[in-house]
Motif scaffolding. Structure first.
Motif, PDB file in Angstrom:
ATOM      1  N   LYS A  13       0.811  -1.215   0.000  1.00 11.37           N
ATOM      2  CA  LYS A  13       0.000   0.000   0.000  1.00 11.37           C
ATOM      3  C   LYS A  13       0.847   1.269   0.000  1.00 11.37           C
ATOM      4  O   LYS A  13       0.328   2.362  -0.147  1.00 11.37           O
ATOM      5  N   LYS A  14       2.155   1.118   0.161  1.00 12.12           N
ATOM      6  CA  LYS A  14       3.050   2.272   0.259  1.00 12.12           C
ATOM      7  C   LYS A  14       3.656   2.597  -1.102  1.00 12.12           C
ATOM      8  O   LYS A  14       3.992   1.700  -1.865  1.00 12.12           O
ATOM      9  N   ARG A  15       3.805   3.881  -1.401  1.00 10.56           N
ATOM     10  CA  ARG A  15       4.465   4.240  -2.649  1.00 10.56           C
ATOM     11  C   ARG A  15       5.972   4.168  -2.438  1.00 10.56           C
ATOM     12  O   ARG A  15       6.477   4.433  -1.336  1.00 10.56           O
ATOM     13  N   VAL A  16       6.681   3.821  -3.488  1.00 10.59           N
ATOM     14  CA  VAL A  16       8.126   3.666  -3.433  1.00 10.59           C
ATOM     15  C   VAL A  16       8.765   4.840  -4.170  1.00 10.59           C
ATOM     16  O   VAL A  16       8.415   5.122  -5.320  1.00 10.59           O
ATOM     17  N   VAL A  17       9.686   5.532  -3.494  1.00 12.83           N
ATOM     18  CA  VAL A  17      10.338   6.709  -4.051  1.00 12.83           C
ATOM     19  C   VAL A  17      11.844   6.482  -4.071  1.00 12.83           C
ATOM     20  O   VAL A  17      12.424   6.036  -3.081  1.00 12.83           O
ATOM     21  N   CYS A  18      12.462   6.793  -5.210  1.00 11.87           N
ATOM     22  CA  CYS A  18      13.916   6.699  -5.349  1.00 11.87           C
ATOM     23  C   CYS A  18      14.535   7.998  -4.865  1.00 11.87           C
ATOM     24  O   CYS A  18      14.207   9.074  -5.374  1.00 11.87           O
ATOM     25  N   ASP A  20      17.569   8.962  -5.269  1.00 12.18           N
ATOM     26  CA  ASP A  20      18.531   9.493  -6.235  1.00 12.18           C
ATOM     27  C   ASP A  20      17.878  10.472  -7.205  1.00 12.18           C
ATOM     28  O   ASP A  20      18.473  11.481  -7.574  1.00 12.18           O
ATOM     29  N   SER A  21      16.647  10.167  -7.630  1.00  9.17           N
ATOM     30  CA  SER A  21      15.981  10.992  -8.641  1.00  9.17           C
ATOM     31  C   SER A  21      14.740  11.712  -8.117  1.00  9.17           C
ATOM     32  O   SER A  21      14.237  12.618  -8.767  1.00  9.17           O
ATOM     33  N   GLY A  22      14.222  11.273  -6.976  1.00 12.32           N
ATOM     34  CA  GLY A  22      12.966  11.824  -6.464  1.00 12.32           C
ATOM     35  C   GLY A  22      11.748  11.253  -7.154  1.00 12.32           C
ATOM     36  O   GLY A  22      10.623  11.637  -6.870  1.00 12.32           O
ATOM     37  N   ARG A  23      11.965  10.319  -8.059  1.00  9.71           N
ATOM     38  CA  ARG A  23      10.877   9.731  -8.855  1.00  9.71           C
ATOM     39  C   ARG A  23      10.065   8.744  -8.016  1.00  9.71           C
ATOM     40  O   ARG A  23      10.618   7.933  -7.289  1.00  9.71           O
ATOM     41  N   VAL A  24       8.745   8.835  -8.144  1.00 12.49           N
ATOM     42  CA  VAL A  24       7.869   7.831  -7.552  1.00 12.49           C
ATOM     43  C   VAL A  24       7.898   6.631  -8.492  1.00 12.49           C
ATOM     44  O   VAL A  24       7.536   6.734  -9.663  1.00 12.49           O
ATOM     45  N   LEU A  25       8.355   5.500  -7.994  1.00 12.31           N
ATOM     46  CA  LEU A  25       8.543   4.319  -8.832  1.00 12.31           C
ATOM     47  C   LEU A  25       7.293   3.460  -8.930  1.00 12.31           C
ATOM     48  O   LEU A  25       7.138   2.703  -9.876  1.00 12.31           O
ATOM     49  N   GLY A  26       6.427   3.548  -7.977  1.00 13.72           N
ATOM     50  CA  GLY A  26       5.219   2.737  -7.984  1.00 13.72           C
ATOM     51  C   GLY A  26       4.989   2.140  -6.608  1.00 13.72           C
ATOM     52  O   GLY A  26       5.296   2.768  -5.601  1.00 13.72           O
ATOM     53  N   LYS A  27       4.488   0.918  -6.604  1.00 11.07           N
ATOM     54  CA  LYS A  27       4.218   0.218  -5.347  1.00 11.07           C
ATOM     55  C   LYS A  27       4.848  -1.165  -5.382  1.00 11.07           C
ATOM     56  O   LYS A  27       5.130  -1.708  -6.440  1.00 11.07           O
ATOM     57  N   GLU A  56      16.718  -4.833  -4.705  1.00 10.17           N
ATOM     58  CA  GLU A  56      17.320  -5.586  -3.606  1.00 10.17           C
ATOM     59  C   GLU A  56      16.947  -4.951  -2.269  1.00 10.17           C
ATOM     60  O   GLU A  56      16.897  -3.726  -2.146  1.00 10.17           O
ATOM     61  N   TRP A  57      16.705  -5.787  -1.282  1.00 12.82           N
ATOM     62  CA  TRP A  57      16.296  -5.309   0.036  1.00 12.82           C
ATOM     63  C   TRP A  57      17.312  -4.333   0.614  1.00 12.82           C
ATOM     64  O   TRP A  57      16.959  -3.376   1.304  1.00 12.82           O
ATOM     65  N   GLU A  58      18.594  -4.560   0.305  1.00 17.58           N
ATOM     66  CA  GLU A  58      19.645  -3.690   0.829  1.00 17.58           C
ATOM     67  C   GLU A  58      19.548  -2.266   0.296  1.00 17.58           C
ATOM     68  O   GLU A  58      20.124  -1.345   0.868  1.00 17.58           O
ATOM     69  N   LYS A  59      18.850  -2.050  -0.812  1.00 20.62           N
ATOM     70  CA  LYS A  59      18.684  -0.712  -1.383  1.00 20.62           C
ATOM     71  C   LYS A  59      17.562   0.068  -0.706  1.00 20.62           C
ATOM     72  O   LYS A  59      17.395   1.251  -0.964  1.00 20.62           O
ATOM     73  N   ILE A  60      16.796  -0.598   0.138  1.00 24.70           N
ATOM     74  CA  ILE A  60      15.713   0.085   0.850  1.00 24.70           C
ATOM     75  C   ILE A  60      16.297   0.813   2.053  1.00 24.70           C
ATOM     76  O   ILE A  60      16.920   0.211   2.917  1.00 24.70           O
ATOM     77  N   LEU A  69      11.495   4.453   0.911  1.00 27.47           N
ATOM     78  CA  LEU A  69      12.578   5.144   0.224  1.00 27.47           C
ATOM     79  C   LEU A  69      13.636   4.139  -0.202  1.00 27.47           C
ATOM     80  O   LEU A  69      14.079   3.324   0.614  1.00 27.47           O
ATOM     81  N   VAL A  70      14.031   4.208  -1.477  1.00 28.96           N
ATOM     82  CA  VAL A  70      15.071   3.314  -1.995  1.00 28.96           C
ATOM     83  C   VAL A  70      16.162   4.156  -2.647  1.00 28.96           C
ATOM     84  O   VAL A  70      15.935   5.294  -3.057  1.00 28.96           O
ATOM     85  N   GLU A  71      17.365   3.576  -2.736  1.00 28.31           N
ATOM     86  CA  GLU A  71      18.472   4.249  -3.401  1.00 28.31           C
ATOM     87  C   GLU A  71      19.093   3.317  -4.424  1.00 28.31           C
ATOM     88  O   GLU A  71      18.892   2.101  -4.368  1.00 28.31           O
ATOM     89  N   GLY A  72      19.833   3.890  -5.343  1.00 26.15           N
ATOM     90  CA  GLY A  72      20.625   3.092  -6.254  1.00 26.15           C
ATOM     91  C   GLY A  72      19.868   2.409  -7.374  1.00 26.15           C
ATOM     92  O   GLY A  72      20.345   1.429  -7.928  1.00 26.15           O
ATOM     93  N   VAL A  73      18.687   2.902  -7.740  1.00 23.66           N
ATOM     94  CA  VAL A  73      17.979   2.355  -8.892  1.00 23.66           C
ATOM     95  C   VAL A  73      18.597   2.991 -10.130  1.00 23.66           C
ATOM     96  O   VAL A  73      18.619   4.213 -10.259  1.00 23.66           O
TER      97      VAL A  73
END
Length: 85
Positions: A13-18, A20-27, A56-60, A69-73
């Motif tokens: 139910k949570k949105r995923v945001v990168c 690095d770019s600030g882009r909303v990637l989806g869910k 990868e879980w480590e990117k969360i 929030l994720v990094e490194g996409v």
């Protein structure tokens, strides 16, 4: 990541945001587990009609109340989130 527990259904139910770019990637649409340990290996993130990618879980970095929030996409991975080019 240490701290509180979250259910798989709540993750979806949570949105995923990168970050690095600030882009909303989806869910989060799926979760990959190591069956012998129960460890989360990765999550599949996509929009409704997007191909999505495994993150990868480590990117969360953080699982917040409404957002993950994720990094490194990479740029190539991020293209999977574009609905129309």
């Amino acid at each position: 990541m240490n701290g509180c527990r979250v259910s798989v259904s709540a993750l979806g139910k949570k949105r995923v945001v990168c970050t690095d770019s600030g882009r909303v990637l989806g869910k989060i649409r799926d979760v990959s587990l190591e069956t012998s340990t129960g460890r989360v290996l990765s999550v599949k993130v996509s929009r409704v009609f997007g191909r999505g990618v495994d993150v990868e879980w480590e990117k969360i970095l953080l699982v917040g109340e409404d957002t993950v929030l994720v990094e490194g996409v990479t740029r190539e991975e991020a293209k999977a989130f574009v609905l129309f080019e």
